[in-house]
Design a protein around this motif. Structure first.
Motif, short mmCIF file in Angstrom:
data_model
loop_
_atom_site.label_atom_id
_atom_site.label_comp_id
_atom_site.label_asym_id
_atom_site.label_seq_id
_atom_site.Cartn_x
_atom_site.Cartn_y
_atom_site.Cartn_z
N LEU A 111 -13.22 -16.25 -39.41
CA LEU A 111 -13.04 -16.91 -40.51
C LEU A 111 -13.20 -18.32 -40.34
N GLU A 112 -13.16 -19.02 -39.09
CA GLU A 112 -13.29 -20.30 -38.75
C GLU A 112 -14.80 -20.76 -38.59
N ALA A 113 -15.27 -19.93 -37.90
CA ALA A 113 -16.71 -20.48 -37.41
C ALA A 113 -17.67 -19.84 -38.24
N VAL A 114 -17.61 -19.60 -39.52
CA VAL A 114 -18.42 -19.22 -40.39
C VAL A 114 -19.87 -19.90 -40.50
N GLY A 115 -21.21 -19.42 -40.42
CA GLY A 115 -22.11 -20.13 -40.71
C GLY A 115 -22.84 -20.98 -39.15
N ARG A 116 -21.84 -20.72 -38.23
CA ARG A 116 -22.47 -21.15 -36.75
C ARG A 116 -23.21 -20.11 -36.03
N ASP A 117 -24.09 -20.71 -35.32
CA ASP A 117 -24.79 -19.74 -34.35
C ASP A 117 -23.77 -19.09 -33.34
N VAL A 118 -23.76 -17.97 -33.23
CA VAL A 118 -22.94 -17.20 -32.29
C VAL A 118 -22.94 -17.76 -30.85
N GLY A 119 -24.34 -18.05 -30.48
CA GLY A 119 -24.67 -18.51 -29.09
C GLY A 119 -23.87 -19.96 -28.85
N GLU A 120 -23.84 -20.71 -29.96
CA GLU A 120 -23.35 -22.02 -29.81
C GLU A 120 -21.80 -22.11 -29.82
N VAL A 121 -21.30 -20.95 -30.79
CA VAL A 121 -19.87 -20.94 -30.57
C VAL A 121 -19.35 -20.54 -29.35
N LEU A 122 -19.92 -19.57 -28.62
CA LEU A 122 -19.71 -19.45 -27.22
C LEU A 122 -20.11 -20.29 -26.26
N GLY A 123 -20.51 -21.60 -26.60
CA GLY A 123 -20.62 -22.61 -25.48
C GLY A 123 -22.17 -22.44 -24.82
N GLY A 124 -23.03 -21.51 -25.52
CA GLY A 124 -24.51 -21.53 -24.84
C GLY A 124 -25.64 -21.78 -25.78
N GLU A 125 -26.61 -21.32 -25.43
CA GLU A 125 -27.82 -21.61 -26.29
C GLU A 125 -27.77 -20.80 -27.62
N PRO A 126 -28.54 -21.13 -28.91
CA PRO A 126 -28.41 -20.46 -30.01
C PRO A 126 -29.16 -19.17 -29.71
N VAL A 127 -28.67 -17.97 -30.47
CA VAL A 127 -29.20 -16.75 -30.56
C VAL A 127 -29.87 -16.19 -31.46
N GLY A 128 -29.83 -17.17 -32.92
CA GLY A 128 -30.23 -16.83 -33.92
C GLY A 128 -29.60 -15.86 -34.89
N VAL A 129 -28.34 -15.63 -34.64
CA VAL A 129 -27.25 -14.76 -35.16
C VAL A 129 -26.20 -15.76 -35.60
N LEU A 130 -25.89 -15.87 -36.97
CA LEU A 130 -24.81 -16.61 -37.43
C LEU A 130 -23.59 -15.70 -37.65
N VAL A 131 -22.41 -16.52 -37.43
CA VAL A 131 -21.23 -15.85 -37.64
C VAL A 131 -20.87 -15.47 -38.83
N ARG A 132 -20.47 -14.50 -39.45
CA ARG A 132 -20.03 -14.43 -40.78
C ARG A 132 -18.63 -13.90 -41.03
N ASP A 133 -18.32 -13.85 -42.33
CA ASP A 133 -16.86 -13.34 -42.47
C ASP A 133 -16.92 -12.39 -43.74
N ASP A 134 -18.06 -11.65 -43.98
CA ASP A 134 -18.17 -10.62 -44.97
C ASP A 134 -18.29 -9.66 -44.24
N ALA A 135 -17.35 -9.09 -43.72
CA ALA A 135 -17.42 -7.75 -42.68
C ALA A 135 -18.35 -6.65 -43.22
#
Length: 339
Positions: free
Chosen positions: A35-59
């Protein structure tokens, strides 16, 4: 083919799970829900390089797009807060491995929840299991495994002492570190406070040892510090609350068959101990304890390749086959090590 994994929840444990998944060649992190990181790249949220997949909240829509084999679920401890989330994952045809403590043994706590989730998982041909380090390993699965070397088990006593000062901030606050005794009791009366899962551990232990008709009593109270402690997250003064002291007692036919004693407090020593009275008796000590944050993450991720091997439905850690780090299936490890 690697198993497709979605991380549901990106708190401290969820992020650590996702990073460990990324390190495993047999697993492929294909998405993350939060719910908090919506729209951010998953890799960047994890402290790494972008992976081209965005965090979503629409399960529902996200899971339909990502088509995971397994969802790693790390959002809440309580059954009434996770049912909708679990059902959405099951409806998407995904197995679920969850850190929710009440899910480790949900049957007595909420029979309706257990029946609904079990029926849905059976229909979908997937398995749902709750696991972790405590509950899920130290105070339940480990004693059950150790008992396999005993011809007779009369009684089991388990002690777990944890220095909460070495653990993440949310856990330090959850055990009341830094509160006055009065504030601790007020929080206790409000509910949802302290360590969740002692009763679940006691249920798993009793079931694993074949003890039927047991009664379980839980006690709970503050662990008061005799010295000042400072952590990154809280300040504990001598005479204030450093954490919790919690017990679960298992009785069968009026006789005590097991006690589980947990001290989780800033400044407490780190050690786990299992004492089995039987033939032969066993006294096993884990010096330095089983570090909860790392071991919880390992238990969850190591369960990913195993959950698909059990019968569909609502399952427990007693159903999971033994597995090694990385998911190699012919191992005698029991899933609490990350490497």
């Amino acid at each position: 083919m690697p198993l497709r994994v979605v991380q549901f929840g990106l708190g401290p444990i969820g992020r650590a799970c996702a990073r460990l998944v990324q390190s495993r060649p047999a697993l492929d992190l294909v998405g993350a829900l939060d719910l908090e990181a919506v729209g951010r790249d998953v890799g960047e949220v994890l402290g790494g390089e972008p992976v081209g997949v965005l965090v979503r909240d629409d399960a529902e829509a996200a899971l339909a797009a990502w088509r995971p084999d397994v969802v790693l679920h790390t959002t809440s401890s309580f059954l009434d807060r996770i049912e909708g989330q679990i059902m959405t994952c099951v409806a998407a045809g995904a197995h679920v491995v969850s850190s929710a403590e009440e899910l480790v043994w949900p049957f007595e706590r909420d029979a309706g929840f257990s029946e609904r989730v079990d029926a849905a998982a059976r229909r979908a041909g997937v398995a749902v299991v709750g696991t972790g380090v405590n509950p899920g390993f130290v105070m339940d699965l480990l004693p059950v495994v150790l008992s396999s070397a005993c011809a007779r088990v009369e009684r089991v006593d388990v002690w777990r002492s944890v220095d909460a000062g070495r653990r993440r901030g949310p856990l330090q606050r959850k055990v009341g570190a830094g509160l006055s005794a009065e504030a601790f009791r007020e929080r206790e009366a409000a509910g949802g406070f302290g360590h969740i899962g002692m009763v679940e551990s006691a249920r798993v232990l009793a079931a694993g040892l074949g003890w039927g008709g047991v009664e379980i009593e839980e006690t709970f109270g503050p662990h008061v510090s005799d010295a000042d402690h400072e952590t990154e997250h809280v300040t504990v003064r001598a005479g204030s609350v450093a954490g919790i002291h919690q017990t679960a007692t298992v009785r069968q036919g009026g006789a005590v068959r097991a006690t589980l004693t947990l001290t989780m407090a800033v400044g407490a020593p780190d050690e786990d101990r299992v004492l089995i009275a039987g033939d032969p008796g066993l006294d096993v000590v884990v010096r330095g304890g089983t570090f909860g944050d790392t071991a919880t993450v390992a238990a969850l991720v190591n369960a990913v390749p195993r959950v698909a091997a059990v019968r569909p439905g609502l399952r427990t850690v007693l159903d999971l086959p033994a597995a090694a780090v990385g998911g190699r299936s012919r191992s005698v490890r029991f899933g609490a090590c990350s490497r």
